[in-house]
Design a protein around this motif. Structure first.
Motif, short mmCIF file in Angstrom:
data_model
loop_
_atom_site.label_atom_id
_atom_site.label_comp_id
_atom_site.label_asym_id
_atom_site.label_seq_id
_atom_site.Cartn_x
_atom_site.Cartn_y
_atom_site.Cartn_z
N SER A 26 43.94 39.70 31.16
CA SER A 26 43.03 40.00 30.05
C SER A 26 41.89 39.02 29.85
CB SER A 26 43.82 40.10 28.75
OG SER A 26 44.44 38.86 28.47
N PRO A 27 41.81 37.87 30.54
CA PRO A 27 40.66 36.99 30.31
C PRO A 27 39.34 37.65 30.74
CG PRO A 27 42.44 35.76 31.34
CD PRO A 27 42.80 37.21 31.43
N ILE A 48 36.52 30.83 35.46
CA ILE A 48 37.45 29.69 35.50
C ILE A 48 38.85 30.17 35.86
CG2 ILE A 48 38.54 27.91 34.07
CD1 ILE A 48 35.91 27.82 32.46
N TYR A 49 39.22 31.34 35.36
CA TYR A 49 40.53 31.93 35.68
C TYR A 49 40.51 32.71 36.98
CZ TYR A 49 44.47 35.22 35.29
OH TYR A 49 45.58 35.97 35.54
N TRP A 50 39.50 33.55 37.18
CA TRP A 50 39.49 34.49 38.31
C TRP A 50 39.06 33.83 39.62
CZ3 TRP A 50 42.06 38.70 37.44
CH2 TRP A 50 42.14 39.20 36.13
N ASN A 51 37.96 33.11 39.58
CA ASN A 51 37.43 32.44 40.77
C ASN A 51 36.41 31.41 40.32
OD1 ASN A 51 36.29 31.61 43.17
ND2 ASN A 51 36.00 33.66 44.00
N TYR A 112 43.00 29.39 27.48
CA TYR A 112 43.31 30.82 27.49
C TYR A 112 44.79 31.06 27.71
CZ TYR A 112 43.05 30.15 32.59
OH TYR A 112 43.24 29.69 33.88
N VAL A 113 45.19 32.31 27.48
CA VAL A 113 46.60 32.73 27.61
C VAL A 113 46.70 33.67 28.80
CG1 VAL A 113 48.52 33.88 26.46
CG2 VAL A 113 46.90 32.51 25.12
N PRO A 114 47.17 33.18 29.96
CA PRO A 114 47.27 34.05 31.13
C PRO A 114 48.51 34.94 31.15
CG PRO A 114 47.99 31.84 31.70
CD PRO A 114 47.53 31.79 30.26
N ALA A 115 49.52 34.59 30.37
CA ALA A 115 50.76 35.37 30.40
C ALA A 115 51.46 35.27 29.05
CB ALA A 115 51.69 34.88 31.51
#
Length: 225
Positions: A26-27, A48-51, A112-115
């Motif tokens: 969801s980020p 930052i999260y994806w790539n 952020y909250v990845p899970a």
């Protein structure tokens, strides 16, 4: 040929959605709408999260996102006469990303909250688990719930090697939380009756890792990550 490509794309999207597990994917609203197929796009602060390589070339900015997860579930057991629905709970997941570009370098920070997800049942619907037929009806006030969440503190840096090629790395500092409540046991209370015991657990922990990213603009229409 176009129909084949459309069908193939839908199959890939479905696999991304149903194989999700506890990962929220969801980020970033665009990444969420794409079912997580955002690694080769990475065009906003959520890179930052994806790539993290995707931070290069972006405008400076702050991106704030709030996701509300509302799990819906059912547990049925014909042998015990159970047909229980989960409580309607809201699990809010805040995400914030900051990115800054300076010449060929780009810097970012994500919180952020990845899970994370949870579930809860009404104890009255599951009191048969603590019951002793003919002797004890079970405790309707037993709590049945579980909740897990992961928060990531993530500083990142990226470098644009050429007009088409960039590299990036993000450090991941994870803080995880886990809560559990369920029925434990039913034993005699010494007064001719029985008592049910609640089991509960609260756990936290830290974890560390890194994400390495590469982004290559092969052509105007093709981007690889």
């Amino acid at each position: 040929m176009r129909k084949f490509l459309l069908l193939f794309s839908l199959l890939l999207l479905s696999a991304s959605i149903f194989a999700n597990g506890l990962s929220l994917n969801s980020p970033g609203p665009r990444a969420l709408a794409m079912g997580g197929a955002f690694i080769a796009v990475a065009s906003d602060g959520s890179a930052i999260y994806w790539n993290p390589a995707g931070l290069c070339g972006q405008d400076n900015g702050i991106k704030a996102i709030l996701t509300d997860i509302i799990p819906i579930g059912n547990y049925s057991n014909e042998d015990f006469g159970i047909d229980a629905d989960t409580e309607v709970n809201h699990y809010f997941n805040p995400n914030i990303f900051f990115n800054y570009t300076m010449n060929k370098f780009a810097f970012g920070f994500g919180l952020y909250v990845p899970a994370g997800l949870g579930t809860e049942y009404d104890g009255a619907d599951l009191q048969i688990f603590s019951a002793i037929p003919g002797a004890y009806a079970g405790d309707p006030d037993m709590q049945y719930m579980s909740k897990i969440g992961v928060v990531n503190f993530s500083p990142a840096v990226a470098y644009q090697l050429t007009d088409k090629l960039s590299f990036g790395v993000a450090a991941n500092i994870y803080y995880a939380m886990f809560d559990l409540k369920r029925f434990a046991a039913t034993i005699p209370n010494g007064q001719g009756g029985f008592t049910s015991f609640q089991y509960s657990e609260e756990s936290t922990g830290m974890g560390y890792g890194a994400t390495f990213g590469i982004l290559y603009q092969a052509s105007e229409m093709v981007k690889l990550g």
